[in-house]
Write an enzyme that holds these catalytic residues in place. Structure first.
Site, PDB file in Angstrom:
ATOM      1  N   SER A   1       8.140  29.287  94.122  1.00  0.00           N
ATOM      2  CA  SER A   1       8.249  27.905  94.553  1.00  0.00           C
ATOM      3  C   SER A   1       9.659  27.513  94.999  1.00  0.00           C
ATOM      4  O   SER A   1       9.840  26.463  95.615  1.00  0.00           O
ATOM      5  CB  SER A   1       7.828  26.985  93.389  1.00  0.00           C
ATOM      6  OG  SER A   1       8.728  27.109  92.293  1.00  0.00           O
TER       7      SER A   1
ATOM      8  N   LYS B   1      17.633  22.651  93.310  1.00  0.00           N
ATOM      9  CA  LYS B   1      16.184  22.555  93.471  1.00  0.00           C
ATOM     10  C   LYS B   1      15.709  21.180  93.019  1.00  0.00           C
ATOM     11  O   LYS B   1      16.193  20.638  92.015  1.00  0.00           O
ATOM     12  CB  LYS B   1      15.500  23.661  92.652  1.00  0.00           C
ATOM     13  CG  LYS B   1      13.986  23.754  92.846  1.00  0.00           C
ATOM     14  CD  LYS B   1      13.400  24.924  92.056  1.00  0.00           C
ATOM     15  CE  LYS B   1      11.895  25.017  92.250  1.00  0.00           C
ATOM     16  NZ  LYS B   1      11.308  26.173  91.544  1.00  0.00           N
TER      17      LYS B   1
ATOM     18  N   SER C   1       8.980  32.535  90.603  1.00  0.00           N
ATOM     19  CA  SER C   1       9.465  31.572  91.593  1.00  0.00           C
ATOM     20  C   SER C   1      10.947  31.652  91.919  1.00  0.00           C
ATOM     21  O   SER C   1      11.424  30.940  92.792  1.00  0.00           O
ATOM     22  CB  SER C   1       9.125  30.142  91.154  1.00  0.00           C
ATOM     23  OG  SER C   1       7.756  29.888  91.304  1.00  0.00           O
TER      24      SER C   1
END
Length: 494
Positions: A159, A79, A183
């Protein structure tokens, strides 16, 4: 032979150990998959094929010598919130334009120590602020799943949408992610993958771009419960560089996966039975309880009375901490710089150009609740509510509950650009209704795919555990995983 990219992480480890293929061959298969699919899915914001090949060759040398680490030769996505030395690290924000750190986050350093291979950096909501991966400076990530009979693009959740999409679409064997209010778990539920937010303090936050420091926690998204356990085992561990890191030995999470749930008590919070809950979600929840009972667990109704205050309290605490954390981005030392007539003008112009709309919204909310005259009324009160939420869970665990089962999300994945959600930010925030309590209380929570809705889209269940008892969550999630008997692979259209 099965396509190499469709092997689970655990099966890929076995294949490498058995010399069925090399780490370089496995890595090349993923590089090819990314090249073929990323234009359509937008899961990666930066790829590192040359670095991946070098890491894979090093892994093959270690495998040949019998010196393999826990994740030796396994290709992973990272990420864009984790600092990776010399590689694009921008939290999917324009304000960090061109930033390449001179250091490595502890979580990724742990993965490379154990032999994992980096494929690249994954798209996400800007600064991890979002529930749909539509706030990224690099554009929306596309969910590899589509509703039956439809070509409409769906969100992968946020997210960590790039992480979830890449794992579901076979563009990495597993991915790092972060969870501040859901998330990891919400994107996992939307993409038929497994995601665990470990206990706050289990994984170091050092070198991870901060959103809300008292809530952020790293964790993995993977295709199976066993894969998630293997990744978390590598990612976890005490770190002197992080004052919130807890000095506890990391258990053998993978060994706990097949432990079963016989003798466990599973709590069912009555407050999670929301008005207007879709019948599909309710039915899935009940089915999950039946699966756990069939394997020897006892089900117990519990009350978490302060649940209704969790979402509003979260959306005070998280923006307040974000407004403090994001004050460091000013255009002076790194990232985007928009020159002005003086230093104040430089700050204002840089932030206006660099931050996206949702990030600005949360900074303004956070600055407001921390301002003179409002601090006690909002932020202090929200922290008191947080203490009560934590106590609700403690009371349930002290009364003999081993884990809590809830839905992971209030719906399946929705369409990109959904007009109702775009017009009403609060409606978008409601996607976190089942997940934020876990962050507020600092507890571990796992999302596991458990069924599909009427349109063939994945639905997930969430298990919440005692502090630092991720092992029980892996065991219970594995029972659900085995009981579903469902293939959660998307139909390839990209």
């Amino acid at each position: 032979m099965t396509e190499l990219t469709k092997l689970s992480l655990a099966d890929a480890r076995k294949g490498l150990k058995d010399k069925s293929f090399t780490a370089l061959e496995l890595t090349e298969a993923y590089i090819g998959a990314i090249d073929a699919a990323n234009d359509k899915l937008n899961a990666y914001v930066a790829t590192t094929p040359d670095q991946a090949r070098d890491m894979a060759k090093a892994s093959d040398a270690k495998l040949a010598k019998g010196e393999a680490g826990l994740l030796e030769g396994i290709p992973l996505g990272v990420k864009d919130l984790f600092a990776t030395k010399g590689v694009h690290t921008q939290a999917a924000s324009h304000i960090l334009d061109g930033f390449k750190p001179e250091y490595e986050s502890t979580v990724t350093a742990n993965l490379w120590r154990d032999g994992a291979v980096m494929l690249g950096k994954l798209n996400m909501d800007e600064f991890a602020m979002g529930s749909s991966n539509e706030t990224s400076y690099y554009g929306s990530v596309i969910n590899p799943f589509r509703a039956e009979g439809s070509n409409a693009n769906l969100v992968p959740g946020g997210s960590s949408g790039g992480s979830a999409s890449a794992v579901a679409a076979w563009l990495c064997a597993g991915a790092t992610a972060t969870d501040t209010g859901g998330s990891i778990r919400q994107p996992a539920a939307f993409t038929g993958t497994v995601g665990i937010k470990p206990t706050y303090g289990r994984c170091s936050r050092w070198g991870t771009v901060a959103f809300a420091s008292s809530l952020d926690q790293a964790g993995p998204i993977a295709r199976t419960v066993e894969d998630a356990a293997l990744m978390l085992q590598s990612m976890s561990g005490f770190d002197v560089k992080d004052s919130t890191s807890v000095d506890l030995a990391v258990p053998d999470f993978a060994a706990a996966v097949e432990r079963g749930v016989k003798g466990l008590t599973i709590g069912v919070p009555r407050e999670y039975r929301m008005d207007g809950m879709p019948s599909e979600i309710e039915a899935l929840w009940n089915q999950g309880l039946e699966w756990l009972k069939a394997e020897g667990a006892t089900v117990k109704d519990i009350s978490l009375p302060h649940t209704k205050y969790a979402l509003p309290a979260y959306y005070i605490v998280a923006p307040a901490e974000a407004s403090s954390n994001l004050a460091r981005y000013d255009g002076v030392k790194y990232g985007l710089r928009v020159s002005g007539k003086d230093i104040t003008d430089l700050y204002e112009l840089t932030r206006a150009a660099g931050f996206g709309r949702e990030v600005k919204r949360r900074i303004m909310i956070g600055t407001y609740v921390l301002s003179a005259g409002y601090f006690d009324a909002y932020y202090v009160k929200a922290q008191k509510v947080r203490t009560l939420i934590k106590k609700d869970f403690e009371d349930a665990f002290n009364a003999g509950v081993d884990a809590v089962l809830t839905p992971a999300t209030p719906s399946a994945a929705f369409a990109i650009g959904d007009e109702a959600l775009a017009a009403d930010p609060v409606a978008m925030y409601l996607n976190d209704v089942f997940t934020v309590t876990v962050n507020m209380a600092g507890l571990p929570g796992i999302a596991v795919p458990a069924g599909k809705d009427g349109k063939g889209l994945p639905l997930g269940l969430q298990l919440i555990g005692k502090p630092f008892d991720e092992e029980t969550l892996f065991a219970a999630a594995r029972v659900i995983e085995k009981s579903t008997g469902t293939d959660f692979s998307p139909t390839r259209w990209w």
